[in-house]
Design an enzyme around this catalytic site. Structure first.
Site, PDB file in Angstrom:
ATOM      1  N   HIS A 123     -28.215 -26.861  49.163  1.00  0.00           N
ATOM      2  CA  HIS A 123     -28.210 -25.427  48.851  1.00  0.00           C
ATOM      3  C   HIS A 123     -28.156 -25.221  47.339  1.00  0.00           C
ATOM      4  CE1 HIS A 123     -27.774 -21.191  49.774  1.00  0.00           C
ATOM      5  NE2 HIS A 123     -26.752 -21.107  48.937  1.00  0.00           N
ATOM      6  N   GLN A 136     -29.755 -19.916  38.611  1.00  0.00           N
ATOM      7  CA  GLN A 136     -28.396 -19.599  38.200  1.00  0.00           C
ATOM      8  C   GLN A 136     -27.794 -20.664  37.279  1.00  0.00           C
ATOM      9  OE1 GLN A 136     -26.092 -18.515  41.697  1.00  0.00           O
ATOM     10  NE2 GLN A 136     -27.572 -16.949  42.290  1.00  0.00           N
ATOM     11  N   ARG A 192     -21.742 -10.881  41.161  1.00  0.00           N
ATOM     12  CA  ARG A 192     -23.087 -10.592  41.643  1.00  0.00           C
ATOM     13  C   ARG A 192     -23.791  -9.575  40.748  1.00  0.00           C
ATOM     14  NH1 ARG A 192     -24.609  -8.020  47.515  1.00  0.00           N
ATOM     15  NH2 ARG A 192     -23.638  -6.226  46.513  1.00  0.00           N
ATOM     16  N   TYR A 206     -34.830 -16.778  46.228  1.00  0.00           N
ATOM     17  CA  TYR A 206     -34.903 -15.368  46.597  1.00  0.00           C
ATOM     18  C   TYR A 206     -35.406 -14.430  45.507  1.00  0.00           C
ATOM     19  CZ  TYR A 206     -30.081 -15.001  44.672  1.00  0.00           C
ATOM     20  OH  TYR A 206     -28.950 -15.048  43.891  1.00  0.00           O
ATOM     21  N   HIS A 222     -31.489 -14.195  54.172  1.00  0.00           N
ATOM     22  CA  HIS A 222     -30.443 -14.334  53.155  1.00  0.00           C
ATOM     23  C   HIS A 222     -29.050 -14.303  53.755  1.00  0.00           C
ATOM     24  CE1 HIS A 222     -27.570 -12.882  50.092  1.00  0.00           C
ATOM     25  NE2 HIS A 222     -28.288 -13.612  49.258  1.00  0.00           N
ATOM     26  N   ARG A 226     -25.953  -9.423  55.851  1.00  0.00           N
ATOM     27  CA  ARG A 226     -25.928  -8.221  55.009  1.00  0.00           C
ATOM     28  C   ARG A 226     -27.339  -7.797  54.617  1.00  0.00           C
ATOM     29  NH1 ARG A 226     -24.405  -9.782  50.413  1.00  0.00           N
ATOM     30  NH2 ARG A 226     -23.847 -11.960  50.779  1.00  0.00           N
ATOM     31  N   HIS A 274     -26.813 -17.612  54.471  1.00  0.00           N
ATOM     32  CA  HIS A 274     -25.444 -17.427  53.994  1.00  0.00           C
ATOM     33  C   HIS A 274     -24.645 -16.712  55.091  1.00  0.00           C
ATOM     34  CE1 HIS A 274     -27.270 -16.987  49.706  1.00  0.00           C
ATOM     35  NE2 HIS A 274     -26.684 -18.160  49.759  1.00  0.00           N
ATOM     36  N   GLU A 302     -19.033 -15.917  53.773  1.00  0.00           N
ATOM     37  CA  GLU A 302     -18.596 -16.506  52.512  1.00  0.00           C
ATOM     38  C   GLU A 302     -17.334 -15.832  51.987  1.00  0.00           C
ATOM     39  OE1 GLU A 302     -20.300 -17.426  47.983  1.00  0.00           O
ATOM     40  OE2 GLU A 302     -21.559 -16.391  49.440  1.00  0.00           O
ATOM     41  N   HIS A 324     -21.857 -21.961  53.592  1.00  0.00           N
ATOM     42  CA  HIS A 324     -20.477 -21.552  53.314  1.00  0.00           C
ATOM     43  C   HIS A 324     -19.660 -21.511  54.618  1.00  0.00           C
ATOM     44  CE1 HIS A 324     -21.760 -20.848  49.278  1.00  0.00           C
ATOM     45  NE2 HIS A 324     -22.498 -19.809  49.602  1.00  0.00           N
ATOM     46  N   ASP A 351     -25.384 -24.887  44.891  1.00  0.00           N
ATOM     47  CA  ASP A 351     -25.373 -23.425  44.950  1.00  0.00           C
ATOM     48  C   ASP A 351     -25.675 -22.771  43.608  1.00  0.00           C
ATOM     49  OD1 ASP A 351     -25.065 -20.817  45.741  1.00  0.00           O
ATOM     50  OD2 ASP A 351     -23.070 -21.035  46.580  1.00  0.00           O
TER      51      ASP A 351
END
Length: 455
Positions: free
Chosen positions: A57, A62, A83, A122, A208, A211, A233, A236, A270, A321
């Site tokens: 993952h 990032q 976020r 994403y 994703h 949510r 995900h 988490e 997660h 991650d």
């Protein structure tokens, strides 16, 4: 066809440590493997060998954020404030920056002992949220970074539609992520073309989260996986669990298991906040849990009950991650230490059949990562030649042998203990350094300048 011969004084094979192993590599695979034999003239000689680990993952972009979110805000900091900082970072990335940052992340993964990455990708569209002329432009940039660095790629294009449970409209900061089902189908097709030249590449699907995608939408995109991996995900953060309960009356993992055909292709990333019943349900379905201990600690997520999960027969792998720090050994070490801290014990993840914590962690992450990424991770004739050698003269490994080497690497050494890394038979890392690290590092720094100092 060119061939390379490697000889290891000791190599970790599926049936355990074996001394005097000679491998002949051809066309990216292990052509022959002979045990308990002497080296031959011209063989490359190494002391300690392991199969390369899967990194199940990653959000490669990032890596460029590492260290940029470690200052206290005006209010209590959380995953959710992090976020928002991530959204601001995304706003300034173009295709060149996506590729340069991904290449740097992949270099560091290889240097730490990861040989395949599951890229949970994403960021799809331009900064205004409009698709590029090639909808898979940014996926192709990730593929180009994998091609340049040599890491094996399982590309997981993400389906992202909503801002919260129940199909809430996406927020402005999410505009670069969003597709409807039809456009996502086009993205998957174009992503398969983008990776078609990469040896051993795999494409899966990645709703994703609950949510960002409704259960009905997840069910609709599952056929696009075509038998490949499905990553999501889930659970988490505690707020995620509370919001899911408020919306549906069920917890996130409970809802997934109840309403979707979760099976051995699935990786629940997660799954931090699970009940005993949910943990048992994951095991019963044969899914893998994707644990990312460094990121989960950095974001304050909490601790997955890994010891109990493994005792039930659960499968897990590890991932980097957010890539705030990339170190395969550190992911395993922090996983163990989290269990020790929560359970007030030592050697929490060792199995009765395998007293070595390092060996227990390594074996489990190898098997679980391979399952989650849809690719083998074993050393045998006919399999991809993905190997790691450790520095036998490193202080962390001094006067040790076999499983003690793994204990030393994970708990006393880390990435500095890695010597060479081969992917598909090509030696990409020597003396702990990637063959293209300098050029890729320069491009990475130039890309960060553009992202952090936009004109």
């Amino acid at each position: 066809m060119s061939r390379t011969a490697l000889w290891f004084r000791s190599l970790l094979l599926p049936d355990g440590w074996t001394d005097g192993v000679r491998l002949v590599l051809a066309d990216g695979h292990i052509e022959t493997l002979v045990k308990e034999c002497p080296a031959e003239a011209g063989d490359e000689r190494h002391e300690i060998g392991l199969p390369g680990l899967p990194n199940l993952h990653s959000h490669a972009f990032q890596r460029g954020m590492a260290g940029l979110t470690e200052q206290r805000g005006a209010t209590a900091d959380s995953f959710w404030t992090w976020r928002e900082a991530m959204y601001r970072f995304v706003d300034h990335m173009g295709p060149e920056e996506v590729e340069a940052i991904a290449a740097q992340a992949f270099v560091e993964m290889l240097e730490s002992g990861f040989t395949r990455v599951g890229e949970f990708h994403y960021v799809h569209h331009d900064p205004n949220g409009a698709p590029y002329a090639d909808i898979a432009e940014l996926a192709a940039r990730v593929a180009a970074a994998a091609g340049e660095t040599g890491i094996a790629l399982t590309l997981l294009p993400v389906f992202y539609r909503h801002a919260g449970f129940g199909g809430l409209p996406a927020a402005p900061g999410q505009r670069r992520f969003v597709n409807d089902i039809d456009r996502y189908g086009n993205l998957i097709e174009a992503s398969r073309k983008a990776v078609s030249s990469l040896p051993g590449a795999v494409v899966g699907v990645a709703p994703h989260s609950l949510r960002a995608a409704t259960p009905e939408e997840i069910a609709a995109i599952l056929p696009l996986a075509d038998g490949g991996p499905v990553h999501i995900h889930v659970a988490e953060q505690t707020k995620e669990v509370e919001d899911c309960l408020a919306w549906s009356g069920q917890r996130p993992v409970e809802l997934l298991l109840d309403r979707l055909p979760v099976d051995g292709r699935w990786c629940l990333v997660h799954a931090t906040h699970v009940t005993d019943a949910e943990s048992q349900g994951i095991v019963a379905r044969g899914a893998t849990v994707g644990l990312c201990p460094i990121t989960e600690a950095n974001l304050g997520d909490g601790l997955f009950p890994a010891q109990a999960f493994v005792e039930r027969g659960g499968s897990f792998g590890v991932g980097s991650d957010s890539n705030v720090l990339i170190d395969a050994a550190e992911e395993l070490r922090l996983l163990e230490y989290g269990q020790r801290l929560s359970l007030h014990t030592r050697n929490a993840m060792a199995r009765a059949s395998t007293p070595s914590v390092g060996r227990s962690l390594f074996d489990a992450a190898l098997a679980g990562g391979a399952q989650a990424l849809g690719a083998p991770a074993t050393l045998a004739a006919g399999q991809p030649a993905d190997l790691v050698s450790l520095k036998a003269d490193d202080n962390a490994l001094a006067h040790r042998r076999h499983d003690r080497w793994l204990d030393g690497w994970i708990f006393g050494g880390g990435r500095q203990t890695v010597d060479c890394v081969w992917r598909a038979g090509a030696r990409l890392v020597t003396g702990g350094l990637h063959i293209h690290r300098d050029a890729i590092g320069r491009r990475y720094r130039q890309a960060l300048h553009k992202v952090l100092h936009p004109s």
